[in-house]
Design a protein around this motif. Structure first.
Motif, PDB file in Angstrom:
ATOM      1  N   ASP A 217      83.821  -9.101  40.240  1.00  0.00           N
ATOM      2  CA  ASP A 217      84.710 -10.214  40.283  1.00  0.00           C
ATOM      3  C   ASP A 217      85.727 -10.147  41.536  1.00  0.00           C
ATOM      4  O   ASP A 217      85.837 -11.008  42.227  1.00  0.00           O
ATOM      5  CB  ASP A 217      85.625 -10.284  39.191  1.00  0.00           C
ATOM      6  CG  ASP A 217      86.675  -8.972  39.143  1.00  0.00           C
ATOM      7  OD1 ASP A 217      85.885  -7.795  39.229  1.00  0.00           O
ATOM      8  OD2 ASP A 217      87.571  -9.200  38.741  1.00  0.00           O
ATOM      9  N   VAL A 218      85.694  -8.784  42.196  1.00  0.00           N
ATOM     10  CA  VAL A 218      86.562  -8.653  43.236  1.00  0.00           C
ATOM     11  C   VAL A 218      85.685  -9.154  44.487  1.00  0.00           C
ATOM     12  O   VAL A 218      85.921  -9.713  45.363  1.00  0.00           O
ATOM     13  CB  VAL A 218      87.105  -7.394  43.475  1.00  0.00           C
ATOM     14  CG1 VAL A 218      87.554  -7.026  44.654  1.00  0.00           C
ATOM     15  CG2 VAL A 218      87.998  -6.850  42.180  1.00  0.00           C
ATOM     16  N   ILE A 219      84.542  -8.807  44.508  1.00  0.00           N
ATOM     17  CA  ILE A 219      83.455  -8.921  45.663  1.00  0.00           C
ATOM     18  C   ILE A 219      83.433 -10.619  45.664  1.00  0.00           C
ATOM     19  O   ILE A 219      83.472 -11.240  46.748  1.00  0.00           O
ATOM     20  CB  ILE A 219      82.236  -8.350  45.124  1.00  0.00           C
ATOM     21  CG1 ILE A 219      82.191  -6.827  45.451  1.00  0.00           C
ATOM     22  CG2 ILE A 219      81.307  -8.759  46.298  1.00  0.00           C
ATOM     23  CD1 ILE A 219      82.699  -6.179  46.757  1.00  0.00           C
ATOM     24  N   PHE A 220      83.139 -11.251  44.325  1.00  0.00           N
ATOM     25  CA  PHE A 220      83.151 -12.560  44.502  1.00  0.00           C
ATOM     26  C   PHE A 220      84.125 -13.438  45.189  1.00  0.00           C
ATOM     27  O   PHE A 220      83.965 -14.439  45.858  1.00  0.00           O
ATOM     28  CB  PHE A 220      82.972 -12.928  42.937  1.00  0.00           C
ATOM     29  CG  PHE A 220      81.458 -12.600  42.571  1.00  0.00           C
ATOM     30  CD1 PHE A 220      80.474 -12.551  43.287  1.00  0.00           C
ATOM     31  CD2 PHE A 220      81.464 -12.597  41.094  1.00  0.00           C
ATOM     32  CE1 PHE A 220      79.380 -12.306  42.514  1.00  0.00           C
ATOM     33  CE2 PHE A 220      80.212 -12.343  40.458  1.00  0.00           C
ATOM     34  CZ  PHE A 220      79.076 -12.300  41.133  1.00  0.00           C
ATOM     35  N   VAL A 221      85.307 -12.990  44.981  1.00  0.00           N
ATOM     36  CA  VAL A 221      86.542 -13.551  45.469  1.00  0.00           C
ATOM     37  C   VAL A 221      86.102 -13.476  47.087  1.00  0.00           C
ATOM     38  O   VAL A 221      86.655 -14.412  47.794  1.00  0.00           O
ATOM     39  CB  VAL A 221      87.953 -12.804  45.044  1.00  0.00           C
ATOM     40  CG1 VAL A 221      89.048 -13.389  45.980  1.00  0.00           C
ATOM     41  CG2 VAL A 221      87.995 -13.151  43.740  1.00  0.00           C
ATOM     42  N   VAL A 222      86.083 -12.260  47.589  1.00  0.00           N
ATOM     43  CA  VAL A 222      86.053 -12.218  49.065  1.00  0.00           C
ATOM     44  C   VAL A 222      84.905 -13.090  49.790  1.00  0.00           C
ATOM     45  O   VAL A 222      84.842 -13.368  50.755  1.00  0.00           O
ATOM     46  CB  VAL A 222      86.111 -10.525  49.371  1.00  0.00           C
ATOM     47  CG1 VAL A 222      86.047 -10.445  50.976  1.00  0.00           C
ATOM     48  CG2 VAL A 222      87.038  -9.906  48.794  1.00  0.00           C
ATOM     49  N   GLN A 223      83.736 -12.942  49.054  1.00  0.00           N
ATOM     50  CA  GLN A 223      82.563 -13.417  49.570  1.00  0.00           C
ATOM     51  C   GLN A 223      82.899 -15.213  49.419  1.00  0.00           C
ATOM     52  O   GLN A 223      82.357 -15.682  50.281  1.00  0.00           O
ATOM     53  CB  GLN A 223      81.432 -13.307  48.385  1.00  0.00           C
ATOM     54  CG  GLN A 223      80.786 -11.810  48.602  1.00  0.00           C
ATOM     55  CD  GLN A 223      79.481 -11.751  47.970  1.00  0.00           C
ATOM     56  OE1 GLN A 223      79.606 -11.971  46.626  1.00  0.00           O
ATOM     57  NE2 GLN A 223      78.681 -10.507  48.226  1.00  0.00           N
TER      58      GLN A 223
END
Length: 389
Positions: A217-223
């Motif tokens: 979920d954290v990676i998705f936000v930045v991507q």
């Protein structure tokens, strides 16, 4: 931007390559550039001041913050003339002597403030919430406490630098202050139209989070943030692929009603519209808009931008019917009125919707007058209004 290049030759060093000055941590690709900077680049005079400020990254953040505040104050000068800060009640900040800004949805005499006062308020609220185990107040770094709308433009950019200079010295952790400040800085740079710098910061943040093993979920936000920047830079194919992956990932992880799923759906739809995939965009928005309305209500900025995307897909489609054009105009008209009431006339979302409304009305009038086919009319209208975009 954050420091990821050699101070002499600008070679990209990423986050770990190269070497640093032993005193102030200024970064170099190797000893040759370091020696040259000391002998010819003025580093012999700057090294002590940089160390005193807290090191190269902190020194850079402080300077960039000062520049960003000056830009924001200048941009807001007409709007804030003769007014005082709602936090400290002064026209000039007592310490920095900076002027006033307003970059939210407050109107009249409300919302006029110093960036430094906003930054100090956010810092205190975040710390108090953590100390007392209360709900996070991190949103105060980007959202006005009076109108509860996000800051935009050069004010958002200045707050991004304020957040970064506040937390730059914190350790790298997945949901920590340093990575949170990188998100604030990257989004602020985008708001201030410093897009290449924004992309650099967002990529650096992604690299850190991947190295630390951050959850999906954290990676998705930045991507998702990176994808939006790609689109703003005109790299549409890169943007749409990344947005599609983020949307799909959020749906699997959270389901359709989660805020991250709804946001990524809107981001994906905007790329579909941008690249002319109008049929897919309309299908996605028809499925998602009722969910957003149910979850977030009628006045949230996400529903406003979704309706904007939907209407744009309606009237720009080569196969649009007269009913499609009329629906687009009606949608933009109603959405624009809501945006003006909720966000104010100066907000970028309001301006964008109203600009799109003018174009859609021109297409509708031309169609009703001559009915030669939507594609040719739309191209003519876009050619006439390209200078206004």
């Amino acid at each position: 931007m954050i420091l990821t290049q050699c101070a002499v030759c600008a070679t990209d060093l990423g986050l770990t390559s190269g070497k640093k000055c032993g005193r102030c941590s200024t970064r170099y690709c190797g000893p040759e550039c370091q020696v040259q900077h000391w002998k010819e680049g003025g580093h012999d005079k700057l090294c002590k001041p940089i160390k005193k400020a807290g090191g190269a990254e902190q020194y850079n953040a402080n300077n960039k913050y000062t520049e960003a505040v000056a830009e924001a104050v200048e941009a807001c000068a007409d709007d804030t003339k003769g007014q005082t800060c709602y936090i400290c009640t002064q026209a000039l900040h007592w310490k920095t002597k900076e002027g006033l800004v307003r970059g939210c949805s407050c109107r009249g005499t409300a919302g006029v403030v110093h960036v430094s006062c906003l930054a100090e308020q956010a810092k205190i609220l975040v710390a108090e919430a953590e100390e007392n185990n209360k709900d996070s107040q991190w949103h105060r770094w980007h959202t006005c406490s009076l109108c509860e709308q996000q800051y935009h433009g050069v004010v958002r950019c200045a707050l991004g630098w304020a957040c970064w200079k506040t937390y730059v010295g914190r350790p790298e952790t997945i949901r920590g202050h340093r990575t949170g400040a990188m998100t604030m800085l990257g989004n602020g740079l985008s708001a201030g139209k410093h897009l290449e710098d924004a992309l650099s910061v967002k990529k650096a943040e992604l690299s850190i989070l991947q190295r630390l093993g951050a959850p999906e979920d954290v990676i998705f936000v930045v991507q998702g943030n990176i994808a939006v920047t790609y689109e703003l830079l005109g790299r549409g194919e890169l943007a749409i692929r990344l947005k599609r992956d983020v949307y799909s990932g959020n749906l699997k992880l959270f389901g359709e009603e989660h805020f991250d799923s709804l946001t990524s759906a809107n981001n994906y739809a905007s790329s579909l519209v941008e690249l002319g995939h109008f049929k897919e965009a309309k299908a996605l928005m028809r499925k998602t808009i009722p969910v957003v309305r149910r979850v977030l209500g009628e006045n949230h900025d996400l529903i406003l931008t979704m309706r904007w995307n939907y209407a744009e897909a309606l009237y720009k489609d080569d196969g649009a019917t007269l009913d499609d054009l009329r629906e687009a105009v009606t949608t933009l008209d109603g959405t624009g009125q809501t945006a003006r009431r909720v966000l104010g006339g100066a907000h970028p979302i309001t301006k964008g919707i109203e600009r799109e409304l003018q174009m859609s009305r021109s297409v509708l009038r031309a169609y009703e007058d001559t009915a030669p086919g939507v594609s040719g009319i739309r191209k003519a209208v876009e050619a006439m209004t390209a200078g206004d975009a």
